[in-house]
Each structure stands twice: as C-alpha cells, then as structure tokens.
Design a protein around this motif. Structure first.
Motif, PDB file in Angstrom:
ATOM      1  N   MET A  29      -6.264  -4.086  -9.297  1.00  0.00           N
ATOM      2  CA  MET A  29      -5.540  -3.230  -8.703  1.00  0.00           C
ATOM      3  C   MET A  29      -4.867  -2.458  -9.794  1.00  0.00           C
ATOM      4  SD  MET A  29      -3.528  -5.870  -6.021  1.00  0.00           S
ATOM      5  CE  MET A  29      -4.441  -6.728  -4.812  1.00  0.00           C
ATOM      6  N   THR A  30      -4.222  -1.117  -9.250  1.00  0.00           N
ATOM      7  CA  THR A  30      -3.756  -0.307 -10.157  1.00  0.00           C
ATOM      8  C   THR A  30      -2.119  -0.675 -10.235  1.00  0.00           C
ATOM      9  OG1 THR A  30      -5.214   1.525  -9.695  1.00  0.00           O
ATOM     10  CG2 THR A  30      -3.155   2.183 -10.705  1.00  0.00           C
ATOM     11  N   VAL A  31      -1.456  -0.816 -11.318  1.00  0.00           N
ATOM     12  CA  VAL A  31       0.079  -0.919 -11.458  1.00  0.00           C
ATOM     13  C   VAL A  31       0.543   0.350 -11.768  1.00  0.00           C
ATOM     14  CG1 VAL A  31       1.503  -2.091 -13.157  1.00  0.00           C
ATOM     15  CG2 VAL A  31      -0.640  -3.234 -12.698  1.00  0.00           C
ATOM     16  N   GLU A  32       1.670   0.444 -11.124  1.00  0.00           N
ATOM     17  CA  GLU A  32       2.587   1.614 -11.164  1.00  0.00           C
ATOM     18  C   GLU A  32       3.900   1.083 -11.522  1.00  0.00           C
ATOM     19  OE1 GLU A  32       2.476   3.638  -7.289  1.00  0.00           O
ATOM     20  OE2 GLU A  32       0.611   4.403  -7.378  1.00  0.00           O
ATOM     21  N   GLU A  33       4.557   1.969 -12.131  1.00  0.00           N
ATOM     22  CA  GLU A  33       6.137   1.545 -12.632  1.00  0.00           C
ATOM     23  C   GLU A  33       6.823   2.848 -12.398  1.00  0.00           C
ATOM     24  OE1 GLU A  33       9.334   1.688 -14.819  1.00  0.00           O
ATOM     25  OE2 GLU A  33       7.674   2.537 -16.027  1.00  0.00           O
ATOM     26  N   THR A  34       7.718   2.805 -11.859  1.00  0.00           N
ATOM     27  CA  THR A  34       8.782   3.839 -11.777  1.00  0.00           C
ATOM     28  C   THR A  34      10.155   3.331 -12.004  1.00  0.00           C
ATOM     29  OG1 THR A  34       7.210   5.028 -10.292  1.00  0.00           O
ATOM     30  CG2 THR A  34       9.411   6.042 -10.219  1.00  0.00           C
ATOM     31  N   ASN A  35      10.841   4.056 -12.874  1.00  0.00           N
ATOM     32  CA  ASN A  35      12.274   3.442 -13.027  1.00  0.00           C
ATOM     33  C   ASN A  35      12.628   1.927 -12.892  1.00  0.00           C
ATOM     34  OD1 ASN A  35      13.100   5.943 -13.436  1.00  0.00           O
ATOM     35  ND2 ASN A  35      13.078   6.238 -11.006  1.00  0.00           N
ATOM     36  N   GLY A  36      11.434   1.085 -13.780  1.00  0.00           N
ATOM     37  CA  GLY A  36      11.966  -0.405 -13.509  1.00  0.00           C
ATOM     38  C   GLY A  36      11.309  -1.115 -12.500  1.00  0.00           C
ATOM     39  N   ARG A  37      10.741  -0.244 -11.467  1.00  0.00           N
ATOM     40  CA  ARG A  37      10.021  -0.904 -10.323  1.00  0.00           C
ATOM     41  C   ARG A  37       8.553  -0.759 -10.369  1.00  0.00           C
ATOM     42  NH1 ARG A  37      14.024   0.993  -5.362  1.00  0.00           N
ATOM     43  NH2 ARG A  37      12.770  -0.675  -4.238  1.00  0.00           N
ATOM     44  N   TYR A  38       8.004  -2.136  -9.958  1.00  0.00           N
ATOM     45  CA  TYR A  38       6.667  -2.210 -10.115  1.00  0.00           C
ATOM     46  C   TYR A  38       6.107  -2.365  -8.917  1.00  0.00           C
ATOM     47  CZ  TYR A  38       7.078  -2.744 -15.197  1.00  0.00           C
ATOM     48  OH  TYR A  38       7.263  -2.603 -16.479  1.00  0.00           O
ATOM     49  N   ALA A  39       4.842  -1.800  -8.863  1.00  0.00           N
ATOM     50  CA  ALA A  39       3.733  -1.858  -7.470  1.00  0.00           C
ATOM     51  C   ALA A  39       2.451  -2.061  -8.039  1.00  0.00           C
ATOM     52  CB  ALA A  39       4.210  -0.604  -6.886  1.00  0.00           C
ATOM     53  N   LEU A  40       1.676  -2.512  -7.155  1.00  0.00           N
ATOM     54  CA  LEU A  40       0.341  -2.637  -7.171  1.00  0.00           C
ATOM     55  C   LEU A  40      -0.392  -1.926  -6.071  1.00  0.00           C
ATOM     56  CD1 LEU A  40       0.272  -6.421  -7.587  1.00  0.00           C
ATOM     57  CD2 LEU A  40      -0.221  -5.010  -9.291  1.00  0.00           C
ATOM     58  N   ARG A  41      -1.274  -0.990  -6.371  1.00  0.00           N
ATOM     59  CA  ARG A  41      -2.042  -0.318  -5.299  1.00  0.00           C
ATOM     60  C   ARG A  41      -3.475  -0.629  -5.319  1.00  0.00           C
ATOM     61  NH1 ARG A  41       0.384   3.766  -2.746  1.00  0.00           N
ATOM     62  NH2 ARG A  41       2.278   4.404  -3.204  1.00  0.00           N
ATOM     63  N   PHE A  42      -3.907  -0.686  -4.036  1.00  0.00           N
ATOM     64  CA  PHE A  42      -5.452  -0.801  -3.969  1.00  0.00           C
ATOM     65  C   PHE A  42      -5.626  -0.225  -2.493  1.00  0.00           C
ATOM     66  CE2 PHE A  42      -3.408  -4.204  -2.080  1.00  0.00           C
ATOM     67  CZ  PHE A  42      -3.880  -4.548  -0.891  1.00  0.00           C
ATOM     68  N   GLY A  43      -6.664   0.938  -2.637  1.00  0.00           N
ATOM     69  CA  GLY A  43      -7.074   1.703  -1.151  1.00  0.00           C
ATOM     70  C   GLY A  43      -5.662   2.417  -0.829  1.00  0.00           C
ATOM     71  N   ARG A  44      -5.281   2.155   0.407  1.00  0.00           N
ATOM     72  CA  ARG A  44      -4.270   2.802   0.975  1.00  0.00           C
ATOM     73  C   ARG A  44      -2.937   1.920   1.019  1.00  0.00           C
ATOM     74  NH1 ARG A  44      -5.798   5.182   6.748  1.00  0.00           N
ATOM     75  NH2 ARG A  44      -3.487   5.440   6.666  1.00  0.00           N
ATOM     76  N   GLU A  45      -3.064   0.656   0.444  1.00  0.00           N
ATOM     77  CA  GLU A  45      -2.149  -0.384   0.429  1.00  0.00           C
ATOM     78  C   GLU A  45      -1.340  -0.463  -0.711  1.00  0.00           C
ATOM     79  OE1 GLU A  45      -2.831  -0.631   3.518  1.00  0.00           O
ATOM     80  OE2 GLU A  45      -4.796  -0.400   3.495  1.00  0.00           O
TER      81      GLU A  45
END
Length: 132
Positions: A29-45
């Motif tokens: 999965m792709t890790v995103e970090e924006t202003n200390g908030r983390y998310a994992l992305r895969f496909g449209r989810e």
C-alpha cells in the motif's frame, strides 16, 4: 438512500512504524502523510491511521489497536500470495480455505498485522484455484 461503496475506514495502531511497515512493505500500500495524519492507499480505497483514542474528531467510541477483522481482495493465485507472505517473515494464521465473500465464493488466507488485527487476503474466480 443507496450506499455506493466503501470509501475508507480507520485503523488504530499502537506502533505507527510497525503498522506502516506491514501495510507498505508486505501489502504494497502507498503511505501518505499530511500534517501528521497518516493514511494507506490501494486502488480507490483508503485506510486512515490513528495512533490514540480520539486523535481526530469525531471518532469511534472505543477505538482499540487489534480490534479489526477485515478482508482485502488480492490478485492471485493465492498460493503465490501465501509464499510471498511467508518469505517476508509473516506467519499465515490459517488458509488457504474456501470462504463466502461479498461477491460469492473466494479462497482466503489469514494473517495478523503488528497490532493483532485479523487481515484476510482473498481471491475470486480463476485466481482462487487452490492446490488440493
């Protein structure tokens, strides 16, 4: 009202680095970090990551690391996925085994992330063929 699809869910972790390593390195999965908030992305989810109760409001009433049980559909064959998981040093809890998912019969294997969440990896159709 008609629900169209799942957009995201929140996973609470007790160890951010180990959590990101598992989902990024093993599940790609792709890790995103924006202003200390983390998310994992895969496909449209997307999976949003929280590191403590009520980190961002509104929030679930009782978020707890290790309380999730969810299924991810992967590209098979499942035996190849199983070998990849094992080669990365993660134990398979059970499977491959036949299950019934949202779109019908699938083959699944189960593993746990570093927080103890049960992660089901499944394939449908021709990708679901298991070795007997």
């Amino acid at each position: 009202m008609q629900i169209e699809r799942l957009d995201h869910f929140v996973l609470t972790t007790g160890n951010l680095e180990k959590c990101l390593e598992f989902y990024r390195d093993l599940l790609h999965m792709t890790v995103e970090e924006t202003n200390g908030r983390y998310a994992l992305r895969f496909g449209r989810e997307k999976i949003n990551i929280h590191t403590r109760k009520a980190e961002f409001l509104p929030a679930a009433a009782c978020p707890t690391p290790g309380s999730l049980d969810f299924c991810l559909v992967v590209k098979g064959p499942l035996e190849k996925v199983r070998k990849e998981v094992l080669a990365a040093g993660y134990p398979v809890e059970t499977g491959p085994c036949r299950r019934h998912g949202a779109c019908g019969t699938m083959e699944s294997l189960y593993l746990r992330d570093p927080d103890g969440n049960l992660v089901e990896l499944s394939v449908y159709g021709n990708d679901a063929e298991m070795e007997s």
